[in-house]
Every structure is written in C-alpha cells, then in structure tokens.
Scaffold this motif. Structure first.
Motif, PDB file in Angstrom:
ATOM      1  N   ASN A 111       0.781  -1.227   0.000  1.00  0.00           N
ATOM      2  CA  ASN A 111       0.000   0.000   0.000  1.00  0.00           C
ATOM      3  C   ASN A 111       0.813   1.277   0.000  1.00  0.00           C
ATOM      4  O   ASN A 111       0.402   2.273  -0.511  1.00  0.00           O
ATOM      5  N   SER A 112       1.954   1.264   0.628  1.00  0.00           N
ATOM      6  CA  SER A 112       2.721   2.489   0.766  1.00  0.00           C
ATOM      7  C   SER A 112       4.193   2.140   0.814  1.00  0.00           C
ATOM      8  O   SER A 112       4.579   1.059   1.246  1.00  0.00           O
ATOM      9  N   LEU A 113       5.017   3.062   0.389  1.00  0.00           N
ATOM     10  CA  LEU A 113       6.453   2.848   0.292  1.00  0.00           C
ATOM     11  C   LEU A 113       7.135   4.152   0.655  1.00  0.00           C
ATOM     12  O   LEU A 113       6.738   5.210   0.175  1.00  0.00           O
ATOM     13  N   ALA A 114       8.153   4.090   1.513  1.00  0.00           N
ATOM     14  CA  ALA A 114       8.871   5.302   1.910  1.00  0.00           C
ATOM     15  C   ALA A 114      10.298   4.939   2.303  1.00  0.00           C
ATOM     16  O   ALA A 114      10.538   3.856   2.840  1.00  0.00           O
ATOM     17  N   PHE A 115      11.217   5.843   2.053  1.00  0.00           N
ATOM     18  CA  PHE A 115      12.599   5.653   2.463  1.00  0.00           C
ATOM     19  C   PHE A 115      12.725   6.088   3.913  1.00  0.00           C
ATOM     20  O   PHE A 115      12.309   7.189   4.279  1.00  0.00           O
ATOM     21  N   GLY A 116      13.278   5.231   4.753  1.00  0.00           N
ATOM     22  CA  GLY A 116      13.372   5.507   6.176  1.00  0.00           C
ATOM     23  C   GLY A 116      14.682   6.127   6.600  1.00  0.00           C
ATOM     24  O   GLY A 116      15.693   6.044   5.885  1.00  0.00           O
ATOM     25  N   PRO A 117      14.690   6.727   7.791  1.00  0.00           N
ATOM     26  CA  PRO A 117      15.912   7.346   8.306  1.00  0.00           C
ATOM     27  C   PRO A 117      17.008   6.328   8.620  1.00  0.00           C
ATOM     28  O   PRO A 117      18.169   6.699   8.799  1.00  0.00           O
ATOM     29  N   ASP A 118      16.656   5.047   8.665  1.00  0.00           N
ATOM     30  CA  ASP A 118      17.622   3.978   8.915  1.00  0.00           C
ATOM     31  C   ASP A 118      18.246   3.445   7.625  1.00  0.00           C
ATOM     32  O   ASP A 118      18.994   2.472   7.644  1.00  0.00           O
ATOM     33  N   TYR A 124      -3.959  -0.993  10.671  1.00  0.00           N
ATOM     34  CA  TYR A 124      -3.773  -1.108   9.235  1.00  0.00           C
ATOM     35  C   TYR A 124      -3.174   0.213   8.793  1.00  0.00           C
ATOM     36  O   TYR A 124      -3.754   1.263   9.020  1.00  0.00           O
ATOM     37  N   ALA A 125      -1.997   0.175   8.215  1.00  0.00           N
ATOM     38  CA  ALA A 125      -1.260   1.404   7.902  1.00  0.00           C
ATOM     39  C   ALA A 125      -1.146   1.608   6.391  1.00  0.00           C
ATOM     40  O   ALA A 125      -0.142   1.250   5.794  1.00  0.00           O
ATOM     41  N   PRO A 126      -2.172   2.179   5.753  1.00  0.00           N
ATOM     42  CA  PRO A 126      -2.119   2.341   4.300  1.00  0.00           C
ATOM     43  C   PRO A 126      -1.201   3.460   3.806  1.00  0.00           C
ATOM     44  O   PRO A 126      -0.855   3.494   2.645  1.00  0.00           O
ATOM     45  N   GLN A 127      -0.825   4.407   4.664  1.00  0.00           N
ATOM     46  CA  GLN A 127       0.064   5.493   4.247  1.00  0.00           C
ATOM     47  C   GLN A 127       1.244   5.575   5.200  1.00  0.00           C
ATOM     48  O   GLN A 127       1.079   5.484   6.411  1.00  0.00           O
ATOM     49  N   LEU A 128       2.434   5.789   4.653  1.00  0.00           N
ATOM     50  CA  LEU A 128       3.669   5.759   5.420  1.00  0.00           C
ATOM     51  C   LEU A 128       4.572   6.896   4.963  1.00  0.00           C
ATOM     52  O   LEU A 128       4.740   7.112   3.760  1.00  0.00           O
ATOM     53  N   VAL A 129       5.149   7.640   5.925  1.00  0.00           N
ATOM     54  CA  VAL A 129       5.971   8.804   5.622  1.00  0.00           C
ATOM     55  C   VAL A 129       7.121   8.879   6.625  1.00  0.00           C
ATOM     56  O   VAL A 129       6.917   8.602   7.808  1.00  0.00           O
ATOM     57  N   PRO A 150      -9.760  13.283  15.522  1.00  0.00           N
ATOM     58  CA  PRO A 150     -11.151  13.525  15.922  1.00  0.00           C
ATOM     59  C   PRO A 150     -12.068  12.347  15.568  1.00  0.00           C
ATOM     60  O   PRO A 150     -11.908  11.703  14.523  1.00  0.00           O
ATOM     61  N   ALA A 151     -13.018  12.069  16.438  1.00  0.00           N
ATOM     62  CA  ALA A 151     -13.936  10.939  16.264  1.00  0.00           C
ATOM     63  C   ALA A 151     -14.778  11.046  15.001  1.00  0.00           C
ATOM     64  O   ALA A 151     -15.290  10.038  14.507  1.00  0.00           O
ATOM     65  N   THR A 152     -14.932  12.240  14.448  1.00  0.00           N
ATOM     66  CA  THR A 152     -15.728  12.419  13.230  1.00  0.00           C
ATOM     67  C   THR A 152     -15.014  11.871  11.993  1.00  0.00           C
ATOM     68  O   THR A 152     -15.629  11.733  10.948  1.00  0.00           O
ATOM     69  N   ILE A 153     -13.738  11.570  12.113  1.00  0.00           N
ATOM     70  CA  ILE A 153     -12.978  11.049  10.977  1.00  0.00           C
ATOM     71  C   ILE A 153     -13.257   9.556  10.834  1.00  0.00           C
ATOM     72  O   ILE A 153     -13.032   8.786  11.757  1.00  0.00           O
ATOM     73  N   THR A 154     -13.767   9.176   9.691  1.00  0.00           N
ATOM     74  CA  THR A 154     -14.139   7.779   9.457  1.00  0.00           C
ATOM     75  C   THR A 154     -13.136   7.027   8.589  1.00  0.00           C
ATOM     76  O   THR A 154     -13.100   5.807   8.611  1.00  0.00           O
ATOM     77  N   THR A 155     -12.332   7.744   7.817  1.00  0.00           N
ATOM     78  CA  THR A 155     -11.326   7.125   6.957  1.00  0.00           C
ATOM     79  C   THR A 155     -10.119   8.034   6.883  1.00  0.00           C
ATOM     80  O   THR A 155     -10.255   9.228   6.623  1.00  0.00           O
ATOM     81  N   LEU A 156      -8.941   7.470   7.113  1.00  0.00           N
ATOM     82  CA  LEU A 156      -7.703   8.231   6.924  1.00  0.00           C
ATOM     83  C   LEU A 156      -7.153   7.899   5.552  1.00  0.00           C
ATOM     84  O   LEU A 156      -6.977   6.732   5.216  1.00  0.00           O
ATOM     85  N   ASN A 157      -6.882   8.918   4.764  1.00  0.00           N
ATOM     86  CA  ASN A 157      -6.388   8.706   3.404  1.00  0.00           C
ATOM     87  C   ASN A 157      -4.896   8.961   3.317  1.00  0.00           C
ATOM     88  O   ASN A 157      -4.108   8.091   3.578  1.00  0.00           O
ATOM     89  N   ASP A 158      -4.512  10.161   2.951  1.00  0.00           N
ATOM     90  CA  ASP A 158      -3.111  10.479   2.712  1.00  0.00           C
ATOM     91  C   ASP A 158      -2.446  11.101   3.931  1.00  0.00           C
ATOM     92  O   ASP A 158      -3.097  11.676   4.801  1.00  0.00           O
ATOM     93  N   LEU A 159      -1.124  11.003   3.949  1.00  0.00           N
ATOM     94  CA  LEU A 159      -0.306  11.544   5.031  1.00  0.00           C
ATOM     95  C   LEU A 159       0.937  12.139   4.397  1.00  0.00           C
ATOM     96  O   LEU A 159       1.536  11.537   3.499  1.00  0.00           O
ATOM     97  N   TRP A 181       0.528  16.125   8.176  1.00  0.00           N
ATOM     98  CA  TRP A 181      -0.764  16.558   7.650  1.00  0.00           C
ATOM     99  C   TRP A 181      -1.446  15.336   7.054  1.00  0.00           C
ATOM    100  O   TRP A 181      -0.799  14.497   6.426  1.00  0.00           O
ATOM    101  N   PHE A 182      -2.760  15.231   7.242  1.00  0.00           N
ATOM    102  CA  PHE A 182      -3.489  14.070   6.734  1.00  0.00           C
ATOM    103  C   PHE A 182      -4.830  14.492   6.158  1.00  0.00           C
ATOM    104  O   PHE A 182      -5.339  15.559   6.471  1.00  0.00           O
ATOM    105  N   THR A 183      -5.366  13.636   5.301  1.00  0.00           N
ATOM    106  CA  THR A 183      -6.689  13.875   4.722  1.00  0.00           C
ATOM    107  C   THR A 183      -7.618  12.728   5.077  1.00  0.00           C
ATOM    108  O   THR A 183      -7.181  11.611   5.358  1.00  0.00           O
ATOM    109  N   SER A 184      -8.904  13.052   5.042  1.00  0.00           N
ATOM    110  CA  SER A 184      -9.949  12.071   5.300  1.00  0.00           C
ATOM    111  C   SER A 184     -11.107  12.363   4.371  1.00  0.00           C
ATOM    112  O   SER A 184     -11.404  13.517   4.090  1.00  0.00           O
ATOM    113  N   ASN A 185     -11.771  11.303   3.903  1.00  0.00           N
ATOM    114  CA  ASN A 185     -12.952  11.558   3.072  1.00  0.00           C
ATOM    115  C   ASN A 185     -14.224  11.482   3.892  1.00  0.00           C
ATOM    116  O   ASN A 185     -15.300  11.585   3.370  1.00  0.00           O
ATOM    117  N   GLY A 186     -14.116  11.295   5.194  1.00  0.00           N
ATOM    118  CA  GLY A 186     -15.289  11.333   6.076  1.00  0.00           C
ATOM    119  C   GLY A 186     -15.550  12.761   6.519  1.00  0.00           C
ATOM    120  O   GLY A 186     -14.763  13.662   6.288  1.00  0.00           O
TER     121      GLY A 186
END
Length: 188
Positions: free
Chosen positions: A76-83, A117-122, A155-164, A173-178
């Motif tokens: 789902n997500s790919l990022a270069f880590g500090p390690d 479940y971690a669909p976005q990684l930064v 916040p509890a009103t967030i139903t889906t976490l999308n991008d980070l 910073w993150f987005t949600s479609n809820g």
C-alpha cells in the motif's frame, strides 16, 4: 507497447518524458514509488508481491515479499526511512504487516498494534516513520526504527484516513474523506 506496464522518467525542466522502463509484463501493478539518496527509485508491485528498483542504468533487482502470493499481496505504501531501509505496508496471506527492506535484500517485519492497518507511510524529520492507522480505530502512528509505536488520536468524526505527508512546518498533515472531507494537522 500496448498491454505492458511502464515506469516513465520525466525531466523536471522540460516536463517531457525522457525514459520509459518497460517491465515486459502486463500483470505488473505498481501501487507506490519512492526515491532514495543513492539515486534509485523503488516500486511496489501489487500483482507479484515484489519490491523492485530502477536506476539511471535501468531495471534493478526485485525482491519478493515473504508470504506473498501472485495477485494476493497488496503493498500500500512505500517510503525511504531514516535507517536507510525502504519501509512499506502490505497485506499478505498471513495478514497485514509493516515491513522493511535493507539494501542487501533482507526483509524485516515491524510490529503493529492489534487491529492496525497502515495504508500510508511517511518519514518524519524526527528520525521516525509515521503512518495512518485506518484499522478498527483511526489514529496517526509514530514508529521508531527500533519498532516502538506511539499512536495519536484523531477527531472521532474522521471515518477514513487517506493520505499523510510531512508538511513544510515539519508537522504531519493528513486527509480524510469522512465528515465532508477533512484536512488535519498533527504537530509533534
């Protein structure tokens, strides 16, 4: 080349495609891409369950994700880590995982909290990785390179976490479609 998967390099000055890398296989399904300081570009292939690399000289090594089955592993997500490792999230035949890939092709699994479940990684500026947790609870997680996980509530009103993304202020910073669409900021 109809029917084949390509990765295209675009010149930043001219915005013109300068190089196309043909994978030679129409079933390859790239789901994410990241660059590393050594000049490589790393890709996740959702069909074959592989992590592969490209360099200016062409296609590099490809590593099969442990327990990955063709068309049954979903990176789902790919990022270069500090390690210095490539970090990614994947769903395999044995469940959802957060994993790393070292430059020698060695995979390691990181522990995620139950139900996570971690669909976005930064990568953060603090030397840790950050991920959205879109599992049973919606949180933003901080994962140290040694595997310690700290989760932050959204916040509890967030139903889906999308991008980070790591913002220019070094906050996450993150987005949600809820909740009619939400943009959130988590300072640390």
């Amino acid at each position: 080349g109809q029917g084949y998967s390509y990765v295209v390099k675009v010149d930043s000055a001219t915005k013109v495609s300068t190089t196309a890398y043909n994978t030679g296989d129409s079933r390859v399904h790239y789901t994410d891409i990241t660059a590393t300081p050594d000049g490589k570009v790393w890709l996740v292939d959702g069909y074959y369950g592989r992590i592969g690399s490209l360099s200016s000289s062409g296609v590099g090594p490809s590593y099969r994700i442990p327990n990955a089955a063709p068309n049954n592993s979903y990176p789902n997500s790919l990022a270069f880590g500090p390690d210095g490792k490539v970090w990614f999230t994947v769903t395999t035949t044995s469940g959802r995982k957060l994993m790393t890939l070292a430059s020698d092709g060695t995979f390691a699994q990181q522990t995620l909290p139950a139900g996570a479940y971690a669909p976005q990684l930064v990568a953060g500026k603090d030397g840790a990785m950050w991920a959205t947790n879109d599992g049973t609870t919606k949180k933003i997680g901080r994962i140290t390179t040694s595997g310690t996980v700290t989760e932050y509530n959204v916040p509890a009103t967030i139903t889906t976490l999308n991008d980070l993304v790591l913002g220019p202020d070094e906050a996450m910073w993150f987005t949600s479609n809820g909740s009619n669409g939400t943009v959130g900021r988590l300072g640390y």
